[in-house]
Design an enzyme around this catalytic site. Structure first.
Site, short mmCIF file in Angstrom:
data_model
loop_
_atom_site.label_atom_id
_atom_site.label_comp_id
_atom_site.label_asym_id
_atom_site.label_seq_id
_atom_site.Cartn_x
_atom_site.Cartn_y
_atom_site.Cartn_z
N ASP A 7 0.87 -1.17 0.00
CA ASP A 7 0.00 0.00 0.00
C ASP A 7 0.92 1.23 0.00
O ASP A 7 2.14 1.10 -0.14
CB ASP A 7 -1.00 -0.04 1.18
CG ASP A 7 -0.37 0.34 2.52
OD1 ASP A 7 0.87 0.46 2.61
OD2 ASP A 7 -1.13 0.50 3.50
N CYS A 64 3.28 -2.66 4.09
CA CYS A 64 2.37 -1.57 4.43
C CYS A 64 3.11 -0.72 5.45
O CYS A 64 4.33 -0.88 5.60
CB CYS A 64 1.01 -2.07 4.91
SG CYS A 64 0.99 -2.91 6.50
N THR A 66 3.08 -0.66 8.76
CA THR A 66 3.62 -1.47 9.85
C THR A 66 4.03 -2.87 9.41
O THR A 66 4.76 -3.55 10.14
CB THR A 66 2.56 -1.65 10.95
OG1 THR A 66 1.40 -2.25 10.32
CG2 THR A 66 2.17 -0.34 11.59
N GLY A 69 -0.96 -4.80 9.10
CA GLY A 69 -2.28 -4.83 8.44
C GLY A 69 -2.29 -5.76 7.24
O GLY A 69 -3.20 -6.58 7.07
N HIS A 97 10.51 -23.21 9.90
CA HIS A 97 9.53 -23.90 10.75
C HIS A 97 8.09 -23.74 10.30
O HIS A 97 7.27 -24.62 10.54
CB HIS A 97 9.66 -23.41 12.20
CG HIS A 97 10.90 -23.92 12.88
ND1 HIS A 97 11.13 -23.74 14.23
CD2 HIS A 97 11.96 -24.61 12.39
CE1 HIS A 97 12.30 -24.30 14.55
NE2 HIS A 97 12.82 -24.83 13.45
N ARG A 131 9.07 -32.65 11.75
CA ARG A 131 8.01 -32.36 12.74
C ARG A 131 7.29 -31.04 12.43
O ARG A 131 6.13 -30.86 12.80
CB ARG A 131 8.59 -32.35 14.16
CG ARG A 131 9.54 -31.22 14.44
CD ARG A 131 10.21 -31.38 15.80
NE ARG A 131 11.02 -30.23 16.17
CZ ARG A 131 12.23 -29.97 15.70
NH1 ARG A 131 12.78 -30.77 14.81
NH2 ARG A 131 12.90 -28.91 16.12
N HIS A 132 7.99 -30.16 11.73
CA HIS A 132 7.37 -28.87 11.41
C HIS A 132 6.28 -29.03 10.35
O HIS A 132 5.32 -28.27 10.33
CB HIS A 132 8.43 -27.88 10.95
CG HIS A 132 9.49 -27.67 11.98
ND1 HIS A 132 9.23 -27.10 13.20
CD2 HIS A 132 10.80 -28.03 12.00
CE1 HIS A 132 10.33 -27.08 13.92
NE2 HIS A 132 11.30 -27.65 13.22
C1 RB5 Z 1 -1.97 3.20 6.22
O1 RB5 Z 1 -1.93 4.49 6.73
C2 RB5 Z 1 -1.57 2.20 7.30
O2 RB5 Z 1 -2.63 2.04 8.18
C3 RB5 Z 1 -1.17 0.89 6.68
O3 RB5 Z 1 -0.10 1.10 5.82
C4 RB5 Z 1 -0.71 -0.18 7.63
O4 RB5 Z 1 0.28 0.27 8.49
C5 RB5 Z 1 -1.76 -0.92 8.34
O5 RB5 Z 1 -1.50 -1.84 9.12
#
Ligand code: RB5
Length: 144
Positions: A7, A64, A66, A69, A97, A131-132
């Site tokens: 994104d 994205c 973080t 998401g 694993h 095992r994995h």
């Molecule tokens: C977009 O602003 C942000 O929410 C997205 O890139 C992401 O970090 C969501 O988990």
């Protein structure tokens, strides 16, 4: 072939990782996004996952803000095992694993240097099986 999807929050990091992997001769399929304009990460996750489920791509690296998401969205798709990582150990062991087929990285979390190393580890490391495999089979059974 590795599919890349992002994104707007992961767009710049995707471009860096793409440059790095292409310079190493790794075949990339980039499904976007291609600008910093706002797009919804679930849509991008689905676009990337489709390329894995079709067999066109072996694995994916998604981005994205973080990494979280897009990993949550990708894990809703049957057949996908996505892992959001920001450290080397997790990027390696999620292959060894968990047989993860998608690595998710946060454009607002990791720098390009670390992201490229995590991408390398994720691509180079093979599933250990044994095992994995039994445990991964149990994960996949949850989908049914
Ligand atoms: C977009 O602003 C942000 O929410 C997205 O890139 C992401 O970090 C969501 O988990």
């Amino acid at each position: 072939m590795i599919v890349l999807a992002a994104d707007h929050g992961g767009f710049h990091l995707k471009e860096e990782v793409k440059k790095h992997l292409e310079a190493k001769g790794i075949e990339i399929l980039d499904v976007g996004t291609f600008t910093a304009d706002s797009v919804d990460y679930p849509d991008m996750a689905v676009k990337g996952c489709e390329k894995i489920l079709s067999g066109e791509c072996e694995r994916g690296i998604f981005f994205c803000g973080t990494g979280v998401g897009i990993s949550i969205a990708a894990n809703k798709v049957k057949g996908i095992r996505a892992c959001c990582c920001s450290d080397h150990f997790s990027a390696k062991y999620t292959r060894l694993h968990n047989d993860a087929n998608v690595l998710c990285l946060g454009g607002r979390v990791v720098g390009a240097g670390i992201a490229c190393e995590l991408a390398d580890l994720f691509i180079e490391t093979e599933f250990e099986g044994g095992r994995h495999a039994r445990r991964v089979d149990k994960i996949m059974a949850i989908e049914k």
